[in-house]
Motif scaffolding. Structure first.
Motif, PDB file in Angstrom:
ATOM      1  N   PHE A 632       0.829  -1.213   0.000  1.00 53.22           N
ATOM      2  CA  PHE A 632       0.000   0.000   0.000  1.00 53.22           C
ATOM      3  C   PHE A 632       0.865   1.266   0.000  1.00 53.22           C
ATOM      4  O   PHE A 632       0.433   2.305  -0.492  1.00 53.22           O
ATOM      5  N   ILE A 633       2.091   1.193   0.513  1.00 50.87           N
ATOM      6  CA  ILE A 633       2.956   2.370   0.481  1.00 50.87           C
ATOM      7  C   ILE A 633       3.387   2.685  -0.948  1.00 50.87           C
ATOM      8  O   ILE A 633       3.419   3.843  -1.366  1.00 50.87           O
ATOM      9  N   ARG A 634       3.695   1.621  -1.725  1.00 49.92           N
ATOM     10  CA  ARG A 634       4.184   1.839  -3.084  1.00 49.92           C
ATOM     11  C   ARG A 634       3.136   2.487  -3.978  1.00 49.92           C
ATOM     12  O   ARG A 634       3.468   3.079  -5.010  1.00 49.92           O
ATOM     13  N   ALA A 635       1.877   2.424  -3.573  1.00 53.28           N
ATOM     14  CA  ALA A 635       0.813   3.027  -4.386  1.00 53.28           C
ATOM     15  C   ALA A 635       0.948   4.546  -4.462  1.00 53.28           C
ATOM     16  O   ALA A 635       0.434   5.165  -5.393  1.00 53.28           O
ATOM     17  N   TYR A 636       1.640   5.154  -3.477  1.00 55.33           N
ATOM     18  CA  TYR A 636       1.737   6.612  -3.500  1.00 55.33           C
ATOM     19  C   TYR A 636       3.171   7.129  -3.364  1.00 55.33           C
ATOM     20  O   TYR A 636       3.395   8.332  -3.487  1.00 55.33           O
ATOM     21  N   SER A 637       4.151   6.277  -3.080  1.00 52.84           N
ATOM     22  CA  SER A 637       5.521   6.753  -2.853  1.00 52.84           C
ATOM     23  C   SER A 637       6.028   7.546  -4.058  1.00 52.84           C
ATOM     24  O   SER A 637       6.230   6.991  -5.144  1.00 52.84           O
ATOM     25  N   PRO A 638       6.247   8.852  -3.920  1.00 53.59           N
ATOM     26  CA  PRO A 638       6.564   9.684  -5.090  1.00 53.59           C
ATOM     27  C   PRO A 638       7.842   9.265  -5.816  1.00 53.59           C
ATOM     28  O   PRO A 638       7.861   9.219  -7.056  1.00 53.59           O
ATOM     29  N   TYR A 639       8.890   8.976  -5.085  1.00 51.09           N
ATOM     30  CA  TYR A 639      10.167   8.691  -5.739  1.00 51.09           C
ATOM     31  C   TYR A 639      10.079   7.440  -6.598  1.00 51.09           C
ATOM     32  O   TYR A 639      10.644   7.392  -7.695  1.00 51.09           O
ATOM     33  N   GLN A 640       9.354   6.436  -6.147  1.00 57.54           N
ATOM     34  CA  GLN A 640       9.212   5.205  -6.921  1.00 57.54           C
ATOM     35  C   GLN A 640       8.199   5.351  -8.057  1.00 57.54           C
ATOM     36  O   GLN A 640       8.301   4.663  -9.080  1.00 57.54           O
ATOM     37  N   ASN A 641       7.231   6.245  -7.911  1.00 63.06           N
ATOM     38  CA  ASN A 641       6.172   6.357  -8.906  1.00 63.06           C
ATOM     39  C   ASN A 641       6.412   7.437  -9.962  1.00 63.06           C
ATOM     40  O   ASN A 641       5.602   7.606 -10.871  1.00 63.06           O
ATOM     41  N   LEU A 642       7.497   8.163  -9.833  1.00 61.55           N
ATOM     42  CA  LEU A 642       7.823   9.174 -10.836  1.00 61.55           C
ATOM     43  C   LEU A 642       8.081   8.501 -12.187  1.00 61.55           C
ATOM     44  O   LEU A 642       8.811   7.523 -12.277  1.00 61.55           O
ATOM     45  N   ARG A 643       7.459   9.032 -13.222  1.00 56.86           N
ATOM     46  CA  ARG A 643       7.593   8.438 -14.554  1.00 56.86           C
ATOM     47  C   ARG A 643       7.977   9.494 -15.577  1.00 56.86           C
ATOM     48  O   ARG A 643       7.714  10.690 -15.400  1.00 56.86           O
ATOM     49  N   ALA A 644       8.586   9.040 -16.651  1.00 56.76           N
ATOM     50  CA  ALA A 644       8.970   9.935 -17.747  1.00 56.76           C
ATOM     51  C   ALA A 644       7.762  10.252 -18.628  1.00 56.76           C
ATOM     52  O   ALA A 644       6.755   9.538 -18.613  1.00 56.76           O
TER      53      ALA A 644
END
Length: 716
Positions: A632-644
């Motif tokens: 559930f953390i990975r659903a919003y973690s900005p650094y991991q979810n940043l995309r090109a």
């Protein structure tokens, strides 16, 4: 709003329709979009004082200063900010010790401050006679160290000796020195401790309780003391008597000694997580556990009884006590050993459908409680009336924020600070008869006559009504073209209430000049995760429910657009610390909603946050990313979810090299990654300031000018 309105309820049809529409715009991340174990190419930026990392920081600071500092607005915003922050009639943040009022005065000549004091009688009459206690600037120059005064804990009731905490550059870690208020000098061979995260309090004139870094294995995984000791004057610290040690997996431990008319009481607080605690009485050389719920908070001791705030329902000895209630608990009634005696637990105050208990201040014979009703303050005094307690409401303005400023624990007289979004702070004195008198009101730093404040409610994805305040010019046209700045926090039970600073920073109305008078609209959103509607409002957005904070925030943004106050391209968002995580996550979830972002001293890498500085202490809020919680953390973690190749809004990041609470690597790595993807990023890292981000008014004015220039550049 009552509690039933914000608890989980079936999604109504109107919210369901909106949620379906929003889902088409929401950026959805799948397990394949980012690998939790992917090598981090920017991990070198976590080396706080690393040469390569600092070279990068200096390059970004220079770029941002050139880009933003040359904008036509920068110099004027900086001048306005510095003027507001250094006003000579600025309401002092005071403390009272006996018959003296103390105040850290800052100015352009003394940016780090001069600790001053005035006789109480003169101060109450509005004619303080200030005398210098400690010049922090002079001390800094003499010792070649940028000291920041953190705290001064004095031995009561004589208040002659104090434990002064001095922080190098504003870090949470501080150095401890004993100070004599009669000679106005540090005590030679007095109590001193080297720089560390610590706590210290007096037992008597020759003994203190201290929790600090005692050497190997004496700190928790969160970086706080795990052992508390009793230290006698004139003896080495190594001979101090251990009182209690908590496991390294806990957050911290501390102790406090309470004196009263009956038996003195030493209370040990063991913080198991950010929210859960165990309390112990220290008697006969041992720590005796108290059977209080782990989410209770002991606010103090009055007449030998514990003043306890409940953060969840509690059933004890056949009685049920509601979440949010304030109780008086005789310590011996909750002892876990054979000495326990069941005594009466008194309900002092409990919340109702419209009232939330916000703050509890315990004095020798009286208790002050501030409450919130739809995010606006009231204050009550409780005093003994024979065998019972008498509740009295203090007659103060109903709209705005009331906070305890200082008081005399013996007499029960006290000062409060009253302010609103467009009402400059006022210092009021309340005597023992509850007569209210105005001591001082600071002058306005912007034209509030042209402004108005309105409270609205937005509907979140699950149907919860989310309050928010809008501050704008009275002649603002609702045509969707107004530059708008929305500030929020949404975590750690922090309540955002009406403030002359707009946010929770001590900005002294800077936002009025920098934003409102220029035609901007300011919005304060009271999303879940905060404490505006009590512990349940906070608990509704914990751990696996953290997304509710972001849904609430997005609902307010959508409501602003729906009302015609602004449109997405004119809507800027700002958050600090946990609020930095909030805006970092929402700008990735809904980039279509925002035109610019200010992300301050933020958490952003939620895969590694618990390994960086104090991060391990926040797992009760966010969860443990090394367990199944990562799902559930990975659903919003900005650094991991940043995309090109996304349409993210321009971002201004700010942090501090000396922030020893939230690691500056969060902001550094996120900014570097966004830059590598080609996104528009402005970055500023102050070299000191700790988690506040600045140590002097000049540093704060500079950061404000950079941030607001960023906003005007993109939102107008």
């Amino acid at each position: 709003m009552n509690r039933a309105q914000f608890m989980s309820i079936p999604l109504p049809i109107s919210a369901l329709v909106r949620a379906v529409v929003a889902s088409a715009l929401l950026v959805v991340y799948t397990a394949s979009s980012v690998s939790a174990n992917e090598a981090d190419p920017y991990v070198w930026l976590e080396e706080i004082q690393g040469d390569k990392a600092l070279d990068w920081v200096q390059a970004q600071n220079k770029t941002s200063q050139v880009k933003l500092g040359k904008h036509p607005l920068y110099d004027q915003i900086y001048a306005d900010a510095l003027d507001a922050l250094t006003r000579t009639d600025k309401l002092p943040e005071i403390t009272q010790r006996g018959d003296w009022i103390y105040y850290l005065s800052k100015s352009t000549e003394h940016p780090r401050g001069v600790l001053q004091r005035s006789p109480l009688a003169d101060f109450k009459q509005g004619s303080p006679q200030w005398q210098t206690v400690l010049d922090i600037d002079a001390l800094s120059a003499k010792e070649n160290q940028n000291w920041v005064l953190q705290e001064m804990v004095c031995h009561a009731p004589d208040n002659k000796r104090c434990l002064v905490s001095l922080s190098p550059g504003g870090t949470d870690a501080s150095e401890l020195r004993e100070f004599d208020l009669e000679s106005m000098r540090f005590v030679k061979d007095g109590f001193t401790l080297p720089t560390a995260k610590m706590s210290a309090s007096w037992v008597n004139a020759d003994e203190i309780i201290v929790a600090t870094n005692f050497g190997a294995d004496s700190m928790t995984e969160s970086g706080y003391p795990r052992t508390v000791k009793l230290w006698k004057r004139g003896t080495p610290l190594t001979s101090a008597m251990p009182l209690f040690t908590t496991p390294a997996s806990s957050v911290s431990v501390a102790a406090q000694y309470f004196k009263h008319d009956t038996t003195p009481l030493m209370l040990i607080t063991e913080s198991l997580s950010f929210w859960s605690r165990r309390y112990y009485l220290h008697e006969g050389g041992k720590a005796i556990p108290l059977e209080l719920p782990d989410l209770a908070a002991v606010e103090g001791v009055v007449d030998g009884e514990l003043v306890v705030s409940l953060k969840r329902d509690w059933v004890y000895a056949g009685q049920h006590y509601k979440l949010g209630t304030v109780l008086l608990v005789p310590p011996h009634s909750v002892r876990s050993d054979s000495a326990v005696t069941k005594a009466k637990i008194t309900v002092l105050m409990e919340p109702d459908a419209t009232t939330v208990i916000d703050m509890v201040v315990v004095m020798d014979k009286t208790i002050l409680i501030t409450t919130l009703q739809n995010v606006q303050s009231q204050i009550y005094r409780f005093s003994r009336d024979g065998a019972s307690w008498r509740q009295q409401k203090i007659d103060l303005p109903a709209s705005g924020t009331i906070t305890f400023a200082a008081g005399d624990k013996t007499s029960g007289e006290f000062f409060v600070r009253y302010e609103g979004f467009i009402t400059p702070p006022t210092l009021l004195f309340i005597d023992d008869k509850l007569t209210v008198s105005t001591v001082r009101q600071q002058s306005a730093t912007f034209n509030s006559e042209a402004m108005k404040v309105t409270q609205y409610f937005a509907e979140s994805a699950d149907g919860t009504k989310v309050p928010y305040f809008v501050v704008m010019r009275k002649d603002t046209k609702l045509n969707g073209t107004n530059p708008t700045l929305m500030f929020s926090y949404g975590g750690f039970r922090v309540s955002l209430t009406p403030s002359y600073s707009g946010s929770y920073e001590a900005l002294n109305g800077v936002y009025g000049k920098a934003w409102l008078e220029r035609g901007g609209v300011f919005v304060l959103a009271n999303i879940r995760g905060g404490g505006e509607y009590g512990p349940a409002w906070h608990a509704a957005a914990l751990q696996e429910n953290k997304l509710r904070s972001y849904e609430d925030f997005e609902a307010v943004a959508e409501d602003l657009i729906k009302r015609g106050i602004t449109r997405a391209k004119h809507l800027g968002i700002e958050g600090r610390s946990n609020g930095g995580l909030l805006v970092g996550a929402t700008m990735l979830r809904r980039p279509d909603l925002y035109g610019a972002v200010i992300c301050g001293v933020p958490l952003l890498d939620m895969k590694r946050y618990h390994t960086l500085l104090a991060g391990a202490s926040w797992m009760a809020e966010y969860g443990d990313p090394d367990t199944a919680d990562w799902e559930f953390i990975r659903a919003y973690s900005p650094y991991q979810n940043l995309r090109a190749k996304m349409d993210y809004p321009p971002v201004f990041f700010f942090t501090s090299t000396l922030d020893d609470r939230v690691h500056p690597g969060h902001a550094r790595k996120m900014a570097a990654k966004m830059m590598a993807y080609g996104y528009e990023v402005d970055y500023y890292e102050n070299t000191e300031g700790g988690h506040k981000g600045s140590a002097t008014s000049d540093q704060l004015a500079k950061r404000i000018a950079l941030a607001y220039t960023h906003l005007w550049q993109h939102l107008k």
